[in-house]
Design a protein around this motif. Structure first.
Motif, PDB file in Angstrom:
ATOM      1  N   VAL A   1       0.998  -1.836   0.196  1.00  0.00           N
ATOM      2  CA  VAL A   1      -0.507   0.049   0.035  1.00  0.00           C
ATOM      3  C   VAL A   1       0.919   1.268  -0.074  1.00  0.00           C
ATOM      4  O   VAL A   1       1.779   1.327   0.270  1.00  0.00           O
ATOM      5  CB  VAL A   1      -0.526   0.095   1.310  1.00  0.00           C
ATOM      6  CG1 VAL A   1      -0.432   0.567   2.912  1.00  0.00           C
ATOM      7  CG2 VAL A   1      -2.147   0.993   1.112  1.00  0.00           C
ATOM      8  N   GLN A   2       0.695   2.568  -0.756  1.00  0.00           N
ATOM      9  CA  GLN A   2       0.988   3.590  -0.480  1.00  0.00           C
ATOM     10  C   GLN A   2       1.143   4.214   0.706  1.00  0.00           C
ATOM     11  O   GLN A   2       0.122   4.104   1.618  1.00  0.00           O
ATOM     12  CB  GLN A   2       0.760   4.175  -1.736  1.00  0.00           C
ATOM     13  CG  GLN A   2       1.446   3.711  -3.159  1.00  0.00           C
ATOM     14  CD  GLN A   2       0.911   5.233  -4.286  1.00  0.00           C
ATOM     15  OE1 GLN A   2      -0.159   6.222  -3.948  1.00  0.00           O
ATOM     16  NE2 GLN A   2       1.286   4.836  -4.868  1.00  0.00           N
ATOM     17  N   ALA A   3       1.714   5.002   1.074  1.00  0.00           N
ATOM     18  CA  ALA A   3       2.048   5.367   2.405  1.00  0.00           C
ATOM     19  C   ALA A   3       1.099   6.447   2.119  1.00  0.00           C
ATOM     20  O   ALA A   3       0.152   7.404   0.892  1.00  0.00           O
ATOM     21  CB  ALA A   3       2.951   6.940   2.735  1.00  0.00           C
ATOM     22  N   GLY A   4       0.008   6.724   3.283  1.00  0.00           N
ATOM     23  CA  GLY A   4      -1.237   6.900   3.780  1.00  0.00           C
ATOM     24  C   GLY A   4      -2.690   6.516   3.207  1.00  0.00           C
ATOM     25  O   GLY A   4      -3.354   7.315   3.462  1.00  0.00           O
ATOM     26  N   GLY A   5      -2.239   5.315   2.877  1.00  0.00           N
ATOM     27  CA  GLY A   5      -3.027   4.295   2.577  1.00  0.00           C
ATOM     28  C   GLY A   5      -3.395   3.645   3.697  1.00  0.00           C
ATOM     29  O   GLY A   5      -2.925   3.758   4.917  1.00  0.00           O
ATOM     30  N   SER A   6      -4.923   2.872   4.124  1.00  0.00           N
ATOM     31  CA  SER A   6      -4.814   1.579   4.957  1.00  0.00           C
ATOM     32  C   SER A   6      -4.702   0.102   4.319  1.00  0.00           C
ATOM     33  O   SER A   6      -4.619   0.015   2.884  1.00  0.00           O
ATOM     34  CB  SER A   6      -6.286   2.227   4.760  1.00  0.00           C
ATOM     35  OG  SER A   6      -6.695   3.601   5.574  1.00  0.00           O
TER      36      SER A   6
ATOM     37  N   SER B   1       3.974   4.367  18.460  1.00  0.00           N
ATOM     38  CA  SER B   1       3.989   4.468  17.384  1.00  0.00           C
ATOM     39  C   SER B   1       2.663   4.242  16.380  1.00  0.00           C
ATOM     40  O   SER B   1       2.361   4.773  15.334  1.00  0.00           O
ATOM     41  CB  SER B   1       5.341   3.402  17.021  1.00  0.00           C
ATOM     42  OG  SER B   1       5.001   2.394  17.514  1.00  0.00           O
ATOM     43  N   VAL B   2       1.499   3.596  16.604  1.00  0.00           N
ATOM     44  CA  VAL B   2       0.075   3.672  16.597  1.00  0.00           C
ATOM     45  C   VAL B   2      -0.604   3.561  16.699  1.00  0.00           C
ATOM     46  O   VAL B   2      -1.969   4.173  16.137  1.00  0.00           O
ATOM     47  CB  VAL B   2      -0.061   1.818  15.783  1.00  0.00           C
ATOM     48  CG1 VAL B   2       1.721   1.370  15.834  1.00  0.00           C
ATOM     49  CG2 VAL B   2       0.328   1.428  17.437  1.00  0.00           C
ATOM     50  N   LYS B   3      -0.636   4.196  17.581  1.00  0.00           N
ATOM     51  CA  LYS B   3      -2.293   5.376  18.712  1.00  0.00           C
ATOM     52  C   LYS B   3      -2.140   6.068  17.432  1.00  0.00           C
ATOM     53  O   LYS B   3      -2.121   7.326  17.192  1.00  0.00           O
ATOM     54  CB  LYS B   3      -1.760   5.936  19.848  1.00  0.00           C
ATOM     55  CG  LYS B   3      -1.591   4.719  21.441  1.00  0.00           C
ATOM     56  CD  LYS B   3      -0.789   6.063  22.425  1.00  0.00           C
ATOM     57  CE  LYS B   3      -1.202   4.677  23.558  1.00  0.00           C
ATOM     58  NZ  LYS B   3      -0.157   5.010  24.844  1.00  0.00           N
ATOM     59  N   GLY B   4      -4.065   6.313  17.419  1.00  0.00           N
ATOM     60  CA  GLY B   4      -4.233   7.472  16.835  1.00  0.00           C
ATOM     61  C   GLY B   4      -4.448   6.873  15.417  1.00  0.00           C
ATOM     62  O   GLY B   4      -5.270   7.372  14.654  1.00  0.00           O
ATOM     63  N   ARG B   5      -3.533   5.517  15.323  1.00  0.00           N
ATOM     64  CA  ARG B   5      -3.715   5.390  13.108  1.00  0.00           C
ATOM     65  C   ARG B   5      -4.432   3.947  12.986  1.00  0.00           C
ATOM     66  O   ARG B   5      -4.816   2.857  12.288  1.00  0.00           O
ATOM     67  CB  ARG B   5      -1.716   5.207  12.706  1.00  0.00           C
ATOM     68  CG  ARG B   5      -1.928   7.289  13.224  1.00  0.00           C
ATOM     69  CD  ARG B   5      -0.060   6.643  12.179  1.00  0.00           C
ATOM     70  NE  ARG B   5       0.596   5.766  13.128  1.00  0.00           N
ATOM     71  CZ  ARG B   5       1.433   4.951  11.856  1.00  0.00           C
ATOM     72  NH1 ARG B   5       0.426   4.914  10.914  1.00  0.00           N
ATOM     73  NH2 ARG B   5       2.340   4.195  12.653  1.00  0.00           N
ATOM     74  N   PHE B   6      -3.713   3.313  14.214  1.00  0.00           N
ATOM     75  CA  PHE B   6      -4.693   1.085  14.438  1.00  0.00           C
ATOM     76  C   PHE B   6      -5.622   1.161  15.555  1.00  0.00           C
ATOM     77  O   PHE B   6      -5.757   1.848  16.373  1.00  0.00           O
ATOM     78  CB  PHE B   6      -3.587   0.622  14.048  1.00  0.00           C
ATOM     79  CG  PHE B   6      -1.784   1.146  13.684  1.00  0.00           C
ATOM     80  CD1 PHE B   6      -1.673   1.332  12.365  1.00  0.00           C
ATOM     81  CD2 PHE B   6      -1.219   0.191  13.876  1.00  0.00           C
ATOM     82  CE1 PHE B   6      -1.124   1.236  11.318  1.00  0.00           C
ATOM     83  CE2 PHE B   6       0.181  -0.502  12.571  1.00  0.00           C
ATOM     84  CZ  PHE B   6      -0.110   1.155  11.149  1.00  0.00           C
ATOM     85  N   THR B   7      -6.585   0.297  14.925  1.00  0.00           N
ATOM     86  CA  THR B   7      -7.435  -0.052  15.869  1.00  0.00           C
ATOM     87  C   THR B   7      -7.738  -1.945  15.996  1.00  0.00           C
ATOM     88  O   THR B   7      -7.346  -1.996  15.414  1.00  0.00           O
ATOM     89  CB  THR B   7      -8.811   0.245  15.320  1.00  0.00           C
ATOM     90  OG1 THR B   7      -9.113   2.007  15.097  1.00  0.00           O
ATOM     91  CG2 THR B   7     -10.347   0.467  16.376  1.00  0.00           C
ATOM     92  N   ILE B   8      -7.720  -1.854  16.716  1.00  0.00           N
ATOM     93  CA  ILE B   8      -7.754  -3.162  17.046  1.00  0.00           C
ATOM     94  C   ILE B   8      -8.893  -3.672  17.627  1.00  0.00           C
ATOM     95  O   ILE B   8      -9.931  -2.772  18.630  1.00  0.00           O
ATOM     96  CB  ILE B   8      -6.871  -4.103  18.238  1.00  0.00           C
ATOM     97  CG1 ILE B   8      -6.741  -5.295  18.435  1.00  0.00           C
ATOM     98  CG2 ILE B   8      -7.191  -3.088  19.750  1.00  0.00           C
ATOM     99  CD1 ILE B   8      -5.549  -6.024  18.438  1.00  0.00           C
TER     100      ILE B   8
ATOM    101  N   LEU C   1      -1.297   4.724   6.945  1.00  0.00           N
ATOM    102  CA  LEU C   1       0.056   4.226   6.746  1.00  0.00           C
ATOM    103  C   LEU C   1       1.264   4.965   6.095  1.00  0.00           C
ATOM    104  O   LEU C   1       1.244   5.711   5.912  1.00  0.00           O
ATOM    105  CB  LEU C   1       0.018   2.679   6.265  1.00  0.00           C
ATOM    106  CG  LEU C   1      -0.936   1.536   6.628  1.00  0.00           C
ATOM    107  CD1 LEU C   1      -0.633   0.556   5.260  1.00  0.00           C
ATOM    108  CD2 LEU C   1       0.076   1.035   7.770  1.00  0.00           C
ATOM    109  N   LYS C   2       2.101   4.299   7.611  1.00  0.00           N
ATOM    110  CA  LYS C   2       3.897   4.993   6.848  1.00  0.00           C
ATOM    111  C   LYS C   2       4.368   3.964   6.787  1.00  0.00           C
ATOM    112  O   LYS C   2       4.834   2.647   6.839  1.00  0.00           O
ATOM    113  CB  LYS C   2       4.497   5.584   8.075  1.00  0.00           C
ATOM    114  CG  LYS C   2       3.463   6.581   9.141  1.00  0.00           C
ATOM    115  CD  LYS C   2       3.779   6.935  10.500  1.00  0.00           C
ATOM    116  CE  LYS C   2       2.823   8.254  11.095  1.00  0.00           C
ATOM    117  NZ  LYS C   2       3.933   8.551  12.088  1.00  0.00           N
TER     118      LYS C   2
END
Length: 118
Positions: A12-17, A62-69, A85-86
């Protein structure tokens, strides 16, 4: 045979999901805490996120606010929704299931590759 099987990785490209899934089989994992680690090339495996049997969650800074479990106990499955994503998120992602708090995981999946291009 009791096992965890991950899916959903890819390029995936940066910024994607991406949304990773980890399906358990051979037993019910409802009472287990479940979560994700990742390992980038040349680096040690690091914690990403976890969810308890009761639904409480914990994330690496490092993933807070971007990832959700999340988890769906009816499907014996845990998910990791990854947004914004970075390139530094590039790694093999492993899910795990742990029966007792503070103990090592009892089960690991085989891993799924996530590659984020810049």
């Amino acid at each position: 045979q009791e096992q965890l099987v991950e899916s959903g990785g890819g390029l995936v490209q940066a910024g994607g999901s991406l949304r990773l899934s980890c399906a358990g089989s051979g037993r019910t994992f409802t009472s287990y805490a479940m979560g994700w680690f990742r390992q980038a090339p040349g680096k040690e495996r690091e914690f990403v996120a976890a969810i308890t049997s009761g639904g409480s969650t914990n994330y690496a800074d490092s993933v807070k606010g971007r990832f959700t479990i999340s988890r769906d106990n009816a499907k014996n499955t845990v998910y990791l929704q990854m947004n914004s994503l970075k390139p530094e998120d590039t790694a093999v992602y492993y899910c795990y299931a742990r029966e007792n708090y503070g103990s090592n995981p009892n089960y690991w999946g085989q891993g799924t590759q996530v590659t984020v291009s810049s």
